[in-house]
Design a protein around this motif. Structure first.
Motif, PDB file in Angstrom:
ATOM      1  N   ARG A 137       0.828  -1.207   0.000  1.00  0.00           N
ATOM      2  CA  ARG A 137       0.000   0.000   0.000  1.00  0.00           C
ATOM      3  C   ARG A 137       0.861   1.254   0.000  1.00  0.00           C
ATOM      4  NH1 ARG A 137      -4.052   0.227   4.657  1.00  0.00           N
ATOM      5  NH2 ARG A 137      -4.314   2.309   3.739  1.00  0.00           N
ATOM      6  N   LEU A 138       2.007   1.190   0.678  1.00  0.00           N
ATOM      7  CA  LEU A 138       2.910   2.339   0.686  1.00  0.00           C
ATOM      8  C   LEU A 138       3.450   2.609  -0.712  1.00  0.00           C
ATOM      9  CD1 LEU A 138       4.495   4.530   2.138  1.00  0.00           C
ATOM     10  CD2 LEU A 138       6.184   2.796   2.795  1.00  0.00           C
ATOM     11  N   VAL A 139       3.898   1.561  -1.392  1.00  0.00           N
ATOM     12  CA  VAL A 139       4.401   1.715  -2.761  1.00  0.00           C
ATOM     13  C   VAL A 139       3.296   2.208  -3.680  1.00  0.00           C
ATOM     14  CG1 VAL A 139       5.356   0.506  -4.751  1.00  0.00           C
ATOM     15  CG2 VAL A 139       6.220  -0.002  -2.459  1.00  0.00           C
ATOM     16  N   GLU A 140       2.087   1.670  -3.521  1.00  0.00           N
ATOM     17  CA  GLU A 140       0.963   2.106  -4.352  1.00  0.00           C
ATOM     18  C   GLU A 140       0.658   3.587  -4.133  1.00  0.00           C
ATOM     19  OE1 GLU A 140      -3.810   1.099  -4.959  1.00  0.00           O
ATOM     20  OE2 GLU A 140      -2.578  -0.103  -3.621  1.00  0.00           O
ATOM     21  N   ALA A 141       0.755   4.037  -2.882  1.00  0.00           N
ATOM     22  CA  ALA A 141       0.519   5.453  -2.584  1.00  0.00           C
ATOM     23  C   ALA A 141       1.569   6.333  -3.249  1.00  0.00           C
ATOM     24  CB  ALA A 141       0.526   5.678  -1.074  1.00  0.00           C
ATOM     25  N   MET A 142       2.798   5.861  -3.319  1.00  0.00           N
ATOM     26  CA  MET A 142       3.866   6.643  -3.944  1.00  0.00           C
ATOM     27  C   MET A 142       3.728   6.720  -5.448  1.00  0.00           C
ATOM     28  SD  MET A 142       7.062   5.173  -1.706  1.00  0.00           S
ATOM     29  CE  MET A 142       8.288   5.966  -2.754  1.00  0.00           C
ATOM     30  N   THR A 143       3.292   5.639  -6.074  1.00  0.00           N
ATOM     31  CA  THR A 143       3.253   5.590  -7.533  1.00  0.00           C
ATOM     32  C   THR A 143       1.909   6.008  -8.093  1.00  0.00           C
ATOM     33  OG1 THR A 143       2.659   3.240  -7.462  1.00  0.00           O
ATOM     34  CG2 THR A 143       4.994   3.776  -7.625  1.00  0.00           C
ATOM     35  N   GLY A 144       0.816   5.641  -7.416  1.00  0.00           N
ATOM     36  CA  GLY A 144      -0.505   5.959  -7.943  1.00  0.00           C
ATOM     37  C   GLY A 144      -0.770   5.218  -9.233  1.00  0.00           C
ATOM     38  N   GLU A 145      -1.789   5.661  -9.943  1.00  0.00           N
ATOM     39  CA  GLU A 145      -2.046   5.099 -11.262  1.00  0.00           C
ATOM     40  C   GLU A 145      -1.026   5.633 -12.244  1.00  0.00           C
ATOM     41  OE1 GLU A 145      -4.284   2.820 -11.966  1.00  0.00           O
ATOM     42  OE2 GLU A 145      -4.885   2.787  -9.861  1.00  0.00           O
ATOM     43  N   ALA A 146      -0.617   4.812 -13.191  1.00  0.00           N
ATOM     44  CA  ALA A 146       0.399   5.226 -14.161  1.00  0.00           C
ATOM     45  C   ALA A 146      -0.128   6.362 -15.020  1.00  0.00           C
ATOM     46  CB  ALA A 146       0.782   4.043 -15.051  1.00  0.00           C
TER      47      ALA A 146
ATOM     48  N   ARG B   9      11.396  -7.139 -17.179  1.00  0.00           N
ATOM     49  CA  ARG B   9      11.250  -7.125 -18.637  1.00  0.00           C
ATOM     50  C   ARG B   9       9.995  -6.364 -19.050  1.00  0.00           C
ATOM     51  NH1 ARG B   9      14.988 -10.112 -21.117  1.00  0.00           N
ATOM     52  NH2 ARG B   9      16.217 -11.534 -19.816  1.00  0.00           N
ATOM     53  N   ARG B  10       9.851  -6.189 -20.324  1.00  0.00           N
ATOM     54  CA  ARG B  10       8.710  -5.444 -20.860  1.00  0.00           C
ATOM     55  C   ARG B  10       7.410  -5.842 -20.167  1.00  0.00           C
ATOM     56  NH1 ARG B  10       8.891  -5.290 -27.458  1.00  0.00           N
ATOM     57  NH2 ARG B  10      10.973  -4.384 -27.738  1.00  0.00           N
ATOM     58  N   GLY B  11       6.613  -4.828 -19.870  1.00  0.00           N
ATOM     59  CA  GLY B  11       5.347  -5.078 -19.204  1.00  0.00           C
ATOM     60  C   GLY B  11       5.439  -5.058 -17.695  1.00  0.00           C
ATOM     61  N   TRP B  12       6.625  -4.667 -17.181  1.00  0.00           N
ATOM     62  CA  TRP B  12       6.754  -4.614 -15.723  1.00  0.00           C
ATOM     63  C   TRP B  12       5.780  -3.601 -15.122  1.00  0.00           C
ATOM     64  CZ3 TRP B  12       8.163   0.428 -15.105  1.00  0.00           C
ATOM     65  CH2 TRP B  12       8.941   1.015 -16.101  1.00  0.00           C
ATOM     66  N   PRO B  13       5.267  -3.908 -13.924  1.00  0.00           N
ATOM     67  CA  PRO B  13       4.356  -2.980 -13.249  1.00  0.00           C
ATOM     68  C   PRO B  13       5.126  -1.889 -12.532  1.00  0.00           C
ATOM     69  CG  PRO B  13       4.632  -4.948 -11.929  1.00  0.00           C
ATOM     70  CD  PRO B  13       5.425  -5.162 -13.197  1.00  0.00           C
ATOM     71  N   ASP B  14       4.587  -0.688 -12.521  1.00  0.00           N
ATOM     72  CA  ASP B  14       5.250   0.424 -11.834  1.00  0.00           C
ATOM     73  C   ASP B  14       5.568   0.080 -10.387  1.00  0.00           C
ATOM     74  OD1 ASP B  14       5.044   1.837 -14.140  1.00  0.00           O
ATOM     75  OD2 ASP B  14       3.731   3.412 -13.359  1.00  0.00           O
ATOM     76  N   HIS B  15       4.567  -0.469  -9.679  1.00  0.00           N
ATOM     77  CA  HIS B  15       4.766  -0.700  -8.248  1.00  0.00           C
ATOM     78  C   HIS B  15       5.864  -1.718  -7.995  1.00  0.00           C
ATOM     79  CE1 HIS B  15       1.900  -3.978  -9.239  1.00  0.00           C
ATOM     80  NE2 HIS B  15       2.526  -4.635  -8.277  1.00  0.00           N
ATOM     81  N   GLY B  16       6.019  -2.713  -8.884  1.00  0.00           N
ATOM     82  CA  GLY B  16       7.056  -3.713  -8.706  1.00  0.00           C
ATOM     83  C   GLY B  16       8.444  -3.128  -8.880  1.00  0.00           C
TER      84      GLY B  16
END
Length: 501
Positions: A231-240, A480-487
């Protein structure tokens, strides 16, 4: 509840049309370590400058202990309330420990009593747990001791609210644990901390509360125990919301494509360890990591600005002499530095001169540069890179930031490099210039160059075929290609997670 030790109440700060902070509220309670986190550009530095009285907010206010902040001009009053220990030390190495501790306070009147100064310093240093000789030159202290000296100096002014900006960035594991123990001891003595770090694992170890900023706004404030890492990482990145990137539309590089850049076992003690990486012709690879990850230093090693203690750099199968910029250029490396103002261009020279600096020897004979050849090449890059300028003879200092960066990119491309190393290639430019610069990167790869993008900006990395992540000097995974922002962000921040496939 008691009033917060320090608070920002609905603070807004603008620079022209850019909103650095919008209606940000933050409250730091007595005796806690409160984390302030967010990606680069989130507004953390601006908020710190407001909290320390270096800048006035355009809206809202700063309060200490429930009362209004002092006038900006009353620096002594601010020092009694708040201090910031920055990542870059403010200790003066040529002065003694005692002189640094009492800088500008060596005496109330008359001549300085050096014996009394050292005696008083010894008492203060002992009180706050720093066992060093007050007469010792401060330049002899290690990073850990300099940090504690800065904290002791702030406390000696009377401040009990300390902002720590990336305090572990230059510390090893043992020193980090000693710092954490000292922070715990200081909190027990009534000292309150605002703790800024890109290393999210530290937040869960030393902080009780956390505030997340994103795009100049406060996203969440919560007790650390109630905000799990995802949740912390999600809060930092938000929606792409960033640039899409071009990797999805670019054909995948074949596995049998020739290797253009190969790093084997690079090691620079205290900076990075065991770095292995390959980039094939036509491939765009990201090397991601924060300020203390070692990624930037690896990029500078490839181009000869740093010298690895161990390991090799190969360009198209050719071993490049360590620590030699001319060797790197001769081997076919083009380079965009991380700070264009410091090392990217010569402001008094023209667009044409800057764009051809690295290939001046190819534009004429016997040490002379042919003006016509230089002008023709510059006009080509002005056209191809869409540089907005009055012409090849305009001084680079007269261009916008985005166009200056395009001139730096033109110089990197002018030698038709096999390998293009880009350090934070879109730093400090607007969205339109970002799109243009990243389009240039894609075009270079399409023409057969191997591109290494060293950055922690998601927009810079979205156009990569794959991204290698570094954390605290070591390779921490590959996406690799398609990586998620939060990851990807989680890996850069030291939060465990599975690499993208």
């Amino acid at each position: 509840m008691t009033e917060p030790v320090a608070s920002a109440v609905a603070v807004t700060k603008r620079y022209g049309n850019t909103a650095a902070l919008t209606d940000v509220t933050l409250a730091v309670r007595a005796g806690e370590s409160h984390a302030l986190v967010g990606r680069n550009g989130a507004g953390k530095s601006t908020l710190v400058s407001v909290l320390t009285g270096l800048q006035a907010p355009d809206g809202g206010e700063v309060r200490f202990g429930g009362g209004p902040a002092p006038p900006l001009g009353d620096r002594a009053a601010w020092r009694r309330l708040v201090a910031c220990v920055y990542q870059k030390s403010t200790i003066i190495p040529t002065l003694s420990v005692a002189e640094n501790l009492y800088l500008n306070r060596q005496t109330d009147r008359g001549l300085i009593s050096w014996r009394r100064l050292r005696t008083d310093a010894r008492v203060v240093l002992g009180e706050w747990g720093l066992a060093v000789d007050p007469a010792r030159p401060a330049g002899d202290l290690n990073v850990e001791q300099r940090q504690m000296l800065e904290i002791a100096r702030a406390l000696s002014h009377g401040a009990r609210f300390i902002i720590l900006d990336e305090p572990t960035a230059q510390l090893d594991g043992a020193a980090i644990q000693r710092l954490f123990r000292r922070l715990h001891g200081l909190r027990e003595q009534g000292v309150t901390f605002l703790y800024i770090s890109h290393h999210l694992d530290e937040i869960y170890e030393v902080c009780q509360a956390v505030t997340v900023l994103r795009d100049g706004r406060r996203v969440v404030t919560a007790p650390v125990g109630e905000l799990p890492r995802p949740r912390l990482v999600e809060a930092m990145t938000g929606e792409a919301q960033g640039l899409t990137g071009t990797a999805a539309g670019r054909p995948a590089v074949r596995e049998d494509a020739p290797v253009a850049l190969k790093l084997q076992g690079l090691r620079l003690p205290g900076t990075y360890e065991a770095v292995h990486l390959t980039v094939r012709a036509g491939e765009v690879v990201g090397l991601a990591g924060g300020g203390a990850s070692g990624a930037l230093e690896v990029g500078e090693t490839i181009v000869g600005l740093r010298t690895a203690r161990e390991g090799t750099v190969e360009v198209a199968g050719r071993s490049v002499k360590a620590g030699s910029v001319p060797e790197a250029i001769a081997a076919g490396v083009g380079f965009v530095p991380h700070d264009r103002h410091a090392s990217g261009f010569v402001p008094t020279l023209s667009v044409a001169e800057n764009a051809t600096l690295s290939i001046a020897d190819r534009l004429g004979r016997f040490g002379w540069v042919g003006p016509g050849r230089r002008r023709a090449l510059a006009e080509r890059y002005i056209r191809d890179l869409d540089i907005t300028t009055d012409g090849p003879q305009q001084p680079v200092s007269g261009l916008s930031g985005g166009n200056q960066q395009k001139v730096v990119m033109a110089r990197a491309l002018s030698g038709e490099p096999r390998v293009l190393v880009l350090l934070n290639p879109t730093a400090g430019v607007d969205v339109r210039s970002k799109e243009s610069l990243l389009g240039i990167v894609d075009a270079a790869a399409a023409a057969g160059a191997a591109v290494l993008v060293v950055s922690d900006e998601l927009d810079d990395l979205r156009g990569c075929d794959r991204v290698a992540v570094m954390f605290r000097g070591r390779m921490a995974g590959e996406y690799r290609r398609g990586w998620p922002d939060h990851g990807l962000v989680a890996a850069m921040e030291g939060v465990s997670g599975e690499p993208g496939r």
